[in-house]
Enzyme design. Structure first.
Site, PDB file in Angstrom:
ATOM      1  N   HIS A 363      17.824  -8.252   0.342  1.00 35.19           N
ATOM      2  CA  HIS A 363      17.911  -8.815  -0.998  1.00 35.19           C
ATOM      3  C   HIS A 363      19.082  -9.792  -1.016  1.00 35.19           C
ATOM      4  CE1 HIS A 363      14.848  -6.368  -2.702  1.00 35.19           C
ATOM      5  NE2 HIS A 363      15.494  -5.222  -2.590  1.00 35.19           N
ATOM      6  N   CYS A 406      16.280 -13.465  -1.653  1.00 29.63           N
ATOM      7  CA  CYS A 406      16.348 -14.259  -2.875  1.00 29.63           C
ATOM      8  C   CYS A 406      17.725 -14.903  -2.978  1.00 29.63           C
ATOM      9  CB  CYS A 406      16.100 -13.390  -4.106  1.00 29.63           C
ATOM     10  SG  CYS A 406      14.383 -12.884  -4.306  1.00 29.63           S
TER      11      CYS A 406
END
Length: 514
Positions: A363, A406
């Site tokens: 992430h 991301c």
């Protein structure tokens, strides 16, 4: 429904019906030894009750199984019509559609097809295979055919000339991929399609000035030759720090291939050097695969696990081993753990190597990635561990960081453009964390502030596209920076969601992995 009525339906099942139902029940996670022990429907029904698949107030599994195996007569005895079942089937199903697909495929594979397929698989125990269903069961046990890997099955169908079934398999893969596409920050892919490559030429030719009919878009083969032309027709550097005047598109000599007016400059003595890549092994490829974020959820309950990331990891391992890199995989590292591993690798002897690659699957947020503890690590902190001042053995050598994460929590918007001339300049946002060390390339899955996407079934859009291009022999003559342009184009054209990758390039030479 009364239990005695259920018994009548179960007693009406034929041996073939039971085999079909047992096949579909493999999607429920029941051990093979248990499924293979059942000789009648009542024993299976009782077992399904014990495991909670059939409940007193929810008996919907049985009519769904009857629907899939074509026993609509028994299904209607349960008060469920075929049309009503179809409506229910469009909603979440108790049976994984992968096993439903395999079952349907088995009904269309003829005995002569199966015989030829078995001939092509000499290592398969043919004594255990009595039908196409048992063939799929045996292939599944050996993991030759799985939900995540249908390549062997596709090749077999091609070799027995069942192109109609190949088409159905490809359609299933596309539908399955779209249905599992989710964003990278809330645990997330779409497959590359051939049309992406033709349009990628627009980016390569963006520097030229086109007018009317003077513009000619190159073919797929032309794209593969672009990097080789750049190598033969660019500047000779007299020293590692020599400052050169950038060439215009026309001055490279490429314009003459794609514009009606030929270029005239003398480019005989223009040459741009490559990074040497004659080492074997080429160097280290470090893969950090962060999947389990249960530790981070202690403080941030909304952080999900990164289901599907193992597909990316496996693809990267295979790809970089193919290019003669020493691959090391690290699973589920904290923020401190990621930095520690890179600091350790920086202390190793790189003098005998030509390059360094680091792939981080995690992430992330703007200009950083997350450890499994939820703590942030700046991209610049990661790249600085192997910069020239910290790792002398990698001085003047390419150091590439591939980041699947991301860079924010916003979705990129669609922009419908009538023509190429209406394209606007890219906005790169805050670039304070872009590393200024030489010979470093950051390949980010998305631009700052936005989601990247990953399929739980097939891996991430970015990594899967990159690996497919690296493994495609048509792009062996394409340098890595140009390859990332093709990746940009392919990923940006996906329609389920919008995603734009971003290479941050500080390389001074052309980098070829092969």
């Amino acid at each position: 429904m009364e239990r005695r009525d259920v018994l009548k339906i179960l007693e009406d099942l034929t041996d073939e019906d039971l085999k079909s139902i047992l096949f579909l029940c493999r999607s429920l996670g029941i051990p093979s030894r248990d499924l293979e022990s059942f000789t009648n429907g009542t024993d299976l029904y009782t077992h399904l009750e014990k495991r909670g698949h059939i409940k007193k107030d929810d008996n919907s599994l049985l009519p769904e199984l009857l629907f899939h195996i074509g026993r609509r007569d028994l299904m209607m005895k349960m008060g469920v019509t075929p049309s009503g079942m179809k409506l229910d089937w469009e909603n979440p199903s108790k049976i994984d559609r992968y096993w439903v697909f395999l079952y349907g495929l088995a009904q269309e594979i003829e005995d002569v097809n199966l015989e030829k397929m078995l001939f092509l698989l000499p290592d398969v125990n043919k004594n255990k295979i009595k039908s196409t269903l048992s063939f799929f069961i045996e292939m599944s046990k050996k993991e030759k055919v799985t939900k995540l890997n249908l390549g062997v099955l596709k090749d077999l169908l091609v070799n027995v000339n069942r192109y109609d079934l190949v088409k159905k398999l490809e359609t299933f893969q596309e539908e399955e991929d779209f249905s599992h596409s989710v964003s990278e920050t809330s645990p997330s892919d779409i497959l590359l399609t051939p049309k992406h490559f033709e349009t990628s030429a627009k980016i390569v030719l963006e520097a030229a000035e086109f007018s009317g009919k003077g513009k000619v878009i190159p073919t797929l083969n032309d794209i593969a030759e672009i990097s080789e032309k750049l190598f033969k027709t660019s500047i000779k550097l007299t020293s590692p720090v020599a400052e050169q005047t950038p060439l215009s598109f026309e001055e490279t000599g490429l314009a003459s291939d794609y514009l009606t007016q030929p270029a005239t400059p003398d480019v005989e003595n223009i040459q741009l050097p490559r990074y040497p890549m004659d080492c074997n092994p080429r160097g280290f490829c470090i893969i950090i695969n962060n999947k389990d974020f249960s530790q981070a959820r202690l403080n941030e309950p909304d952080i999900g696990d990164r289901t599907g990331t193992d597909l990316d990891k496996d693809e990267l391992v295979q790809t970089f081993k193919k290019f003669h890199f020493q691959v090391r995989v690290h699973e589920n590292l904290t923020s401190e753990g990621m930095l520690d591993e890179l600091k350790k690798i920086a202390k190793e002897d790189h003098k005998k190597f030509c390059a360094f690659f680091c792939c981080i699957l995690s992430h992330g947020e703007d200009s950083c990635v997350l450890g499994v503890d939820g703590e942030k690590v700046l991209l610049q902190s990661l790249t600085s561990t192997v910069a020239g001042n910290n790792c002398a053995g990698l001085l003047y050598k390419p150091k590439v960081f591939i980041i699947q994460a991301c860079q924010g929590n916003a979705e990129q918007l669609r922009c419908h453009l009538p023509q190429l001339g209406d394209l606007v300049q890219d906005g790169y946002g805050d670039t304070t964390d872009i590393p200024f060390e030489a010979d470093i390339l950051l390949a980010l899955a998305t631009v700052p502030g936005y989601y990247s996407y990953r399929s739980r079934t097939y891996g991430s859009w970015f990594i899967q596209t990159l690996c497919r291009l690296l493994n495609d022999d048509r792009y062996r003559k394409v340098d890595f920076s140009t390859l990332l342009i093709l990746v940009n184009d392919a990923v940006s054209q996906k329609q389920a969601k919008m995603q734009m990758p971003e290479p941050r390039n500080r390389l001074r030479r052309l980098l070829y992995l092969d």
